[in-house]
Design a protein around this motif. Structure first.
Motif, PDB file in Angstrom:
ATOM      1  N   ASP A 164       0.709  -1.367   0.371  1.00  0.00           N
ATOM      2  CA  ASP A 164      -0.107   0.146   0.020  1.00  0.00           C
ATOM      3  C   ASP A 164       1.070   1.412  -0.254  1.00  0.00           C
ATOM      4  O   ASP A 164       2.047   1.541   0.033  1.00  0.00           O
ATOM      5  CB  ASP A 164      -1.195   0.308   1.449  1.00  0.00           C
ATOM      6  N   TYR A 165       0.094   2.366   0.360  1.00  0.00           N
ATOM      7  CA  TYR A 165       0.336   3.509   0.556  1.00  0.00           C
ATOM      8  C   TYR A 165       2.076   3.595   1.011  1.00  0.00           C
ATOM      9  O   TYR A 165       3.278   4.216   1.306  1.00  0.00           O
ATOM     10  CB  TYR A 165       0.094   5.282   0.572  1.00  0.00           C
ATOM     11  N   ARG A 177     -10.085  -3.301  -1.462  1.00  0.00           N
ATOM     12  CA  ARG A 177      -9.176  -2.934  -1.710  1.00  0.00           C
ATOM     13  C   ARG A 177      -9.657  -1.690  -2.710  1.00  0.00           C
ATOM     14  O   ARG A 177     -10.604  -2.083  -3.909  1.00  0.00           O
ATOM     15  CB  ARG A 177      -8.136  -3.509  -1.923  1.00  0.00           C
ATOM     16  N   GLY A 235      -5.415   1.405  -2.266  1.00  0.00           N
ATOM     17  CA  GLY A 235      -4.284   0.905  -1.775  1.00  0.00           C
ATOM     18  C   GLY A 235      -4.314   2.419  -1.356  1.00  0.00           C
ATOM     19  O   GLY A 235      -2.692   2.271  -0.907  1.00  0.00           O
ATOM     20  N   HIS A 236      -4.032   3.231  -0.774  1.00  0.00           N
ATOM     21  CA  HIS A 236      -3.570   4.529  -0.398  1.00  0.00           C
ATOM     22  C   HIS A 236      -3.437   4.333   1.497  1.00  0.00           C
ATOM     23  O   HIS A 236      -3.307   5.936   1.736  1.00  0.00           O
ATOM     24  CB  HIS A 236      -4.590   5.310  -0.604  1.00  0.00           C
ATOM     25  N   SER A 237      -3.276   3.368   1.658  1.00  0.00           N
ATOM     26  CA  SER A 237      -3.636   3.296   2.965  1.00  0.00           C
ATOM     27  C   SER A 237      -2.145   3.554   3.305  1.00  0.00           C
ATOM     28  O   SER A 237      -1.343   3.064   3.002  1.00  0.00           O
ATOM     29  CB  SER A 237      -4.191   1.777   3.570  1.00  0.00           C
ATOM     30  N   GLN A 257      -5.053  -4.912   3.839  1.00  0.00           N
ATOM     31  CA  GLN A 257      -4.181  -5.919   3.420  1.00  0.00           C
ATOM     32  C   GLN A 257      -5.046  -7.737   3.644  1.00  0.00           C
ATOM     33  O   GLN A 257      -5.248  -6.983   4.891  1.00  0.00           O
ATOM     34  CB  GLN A 257      -2.328  -5.993   3.229  1.00  0.00           C
TER      35      GLN A 257
END
Length: 483
Positions: free
Chosen positions: A63-64, A101, A104-106, A112
């Motif tokens: 993710d991010y 998801r 995916g900027h978490s 995940q």
């Protein structure tokens, strides 16, 4: 990419093996050809594709934040809402963890799941209807894409996050805060209706007047109860232009005092603020306020700036289009991607601070905080009104006004530096927690189940009951570590 057919279930999950089924008794994948004949008929067919190749699974393991890495066994790219229903029902019956998801900027592995199945919602991205004051859109749609279509009708969502490349479902699962939140709440306060798939595999429509408990639970529910697949969102009339005021301050008390004055009297449409580095070291403060307008109905600068105590002569005032202002981070993102910073770890720190503690709490942090501690990342600090927040699981401190405080850190790929930033996040969180503050659940802070119970406080029992009602097998939201 490897696709799944009905009779070759989860191919390539194990190196050199073909997985053809799932054994409930042992909760394990089955690789026997004989078992394939027995188990494959129970496996659902999909309108989209379930991928098991290494590249797709590796992408879903990131993710991010680039701090947590959990590799799923498969990734579903649904072709329909029914795909999600089929997968969730199968997962429930076979004790398989599921995670939705968006973009995916978490920052800490929130979407995940290790060994389960990630649903990549980006393939569900259709706008179904735009009405006079609402829009119906899929959860995988980006807010940027939504805005492109609604502005063509002269309409806009009341609240936009600073970064608009996030998915609708992603922000509705956590809150969705922005500079207009002092007037309109967070994005979850502007939802009219949801379509969701619960952890039981039920496709449900919910709103304030229909399945209200489910509606109130899912919005800001951190993905624990259902997967949001579609949303009906409130729209308001959009202005065409934005006048942006950047006002600079030398001390935090004057800065937060002016911010508080502005959100109380409502003279600006948008109010945020940043802690900015000062030449030679230390920090100054920038109040960012925006007045939206159309045509020749220009904002009155004198009226907007009256009684404010910024440092005279340092103000920067500019005009741009409404869309350009909301999309102002596009150029920054492109630059950060071009130099590789976008792909570095981002151990963000995000909390809500009680108004009466904000000056001392943030001031104490800034006495020792350096640019190395932030990795040159921005620091946000701005107030919001708590009476605008209507959803029970979006947690903020008590008080009429609270402050969002974010240190949006960037770290090099050096474990010692990442660990030091994470340790700092935990220490800063605990200090704020002891002052009655709350975490904003987008950040990178290691949380135990006891921490989550403390976080939800007097609604914890309601949160737990909602979990038992809508996801009793606990297959959803494992990346948060709540249950």
């Amino acid at each position: 990419m490897t696709q799944l057919s009905r009779r070759t279930f989860l191919k390539s999950l194990v190196a050199g093996a073909v997985v053809v089924g799932f054994d409930r008794a042992t909760s394990s994948w089955v690789t026997s050809a004989h078992a394939a004949e027995q188990l494959a008929p129970n496996f659902p067919t999909f309108d989209g594709v379930l991928y098991t190749d290494a590249a797709t699974r590796a992408e879903a393991a990131e993710d991010y934040g680039h701090i947590i890495h959990r590799t799923p066994n498969a990734v579903l790219k649904p072709g329909s809402v029914n795909d999600i229903v089929r997968l969730v029902r199968f997962a429930k019956n076979n004790n398989i963890k599921i995670s939705g998801r968006g973009q995916g900027h978490s920052t800490y592995g929130q979407p995940q799941i290790q060994g389960g199945v990630v649903i990549d919602m980006s393939t569900l991205n259709t706008i179904h209807e735009i009405g006079r004051d609402y829009v119906i859109a899929d959860a995988g749609l980006k807010w940027h894409q939504l805005l492109d279509s609604t502005l063509a009708q002269g309409l806009t969502p009341p609240v936009m996050t600073d970064y608009i490349e996030l998915s609708i479902g992603g922000t509705l699962s956590v809150g969705g805060i922005g500079g207009a939140s002092h007037q309109h709440g967070v994005q979850i306060d502007n939802v009219i209706e949801l379509t969701v798939v619960t952890g039981e595999g039920n496709l449900e429509t919910c709103s304030k007047n229909r399945n209200k408990d489910l509606f109130e639970s899912v919005l800001g529910g951190l993905g624990q109860f259902a997967i949001i697949v579609r949303a009906k969102l409130k729209l308001i009339r959009a202005e065409t232009s934005a006048r942006v005021f950047n006002l600079f301050y030398d001390d935090i008390e004057t800065f937060t005092g002016d911010q508080t004055r502005l959100i109380r009297d409502g003279r600006f449409d948008y109010v945020e603020g940043q802690v900015v580095p000062k030449a030679g070291g230390g920090w100054n403060f920038m109040l960012e306020a925006v007045s939206y307008y159309s045509g020749n109905k220009l904002p009155n600068n004198t009226r907007l700036l009256r009684n404010l105590s910024y440092t005279q002569g340092t103000e920067v005032i500019s005009d741009t289009t409404y869309f350009a202002f909301l999309n102002r981070l596009e150029a920054t993102e492109a630059f950060l991607r071009s130099i590789g910073v976008w792909f570095l770890p981002h151990p963000w720190f995000d909390v809500f601070v009680k108004s009466r503690h904000v000056n001392q709490y943030v001031g104490n942090i800034l006495e020792t905080l350096t640019l190395d501690d932030t990795g040159q990342g921005p620091i946000l600090l701005y107030p919001v009104k708590t009476n605008k927040f209507t959803k029970p699981f979006f947690r903020v401190p008590d008080g009429e006004i609270v402050f969002l405080f974010d240190i949006l850190r960037t770290a090099p790929n050096i474990p010692e530096v990442i660990n030091a930033m994470m340790a700092s996040n935990r220490e800063l969180f605990e200090t704020n927690r002891d002052l009655g503050g709350n975490r904003y659940a987008i950040g990178a802070i290691e949380f135990s189940q006891a921490d989550w119970q403390q976080h939800f406080g007097n609604v914890w029992n309601d949160f737990r009951r909602a979990k038992n009602r809508y996801d009793p097998c606990n297959i959803l939201g494992g990346g948060q570590g709540i249950f």
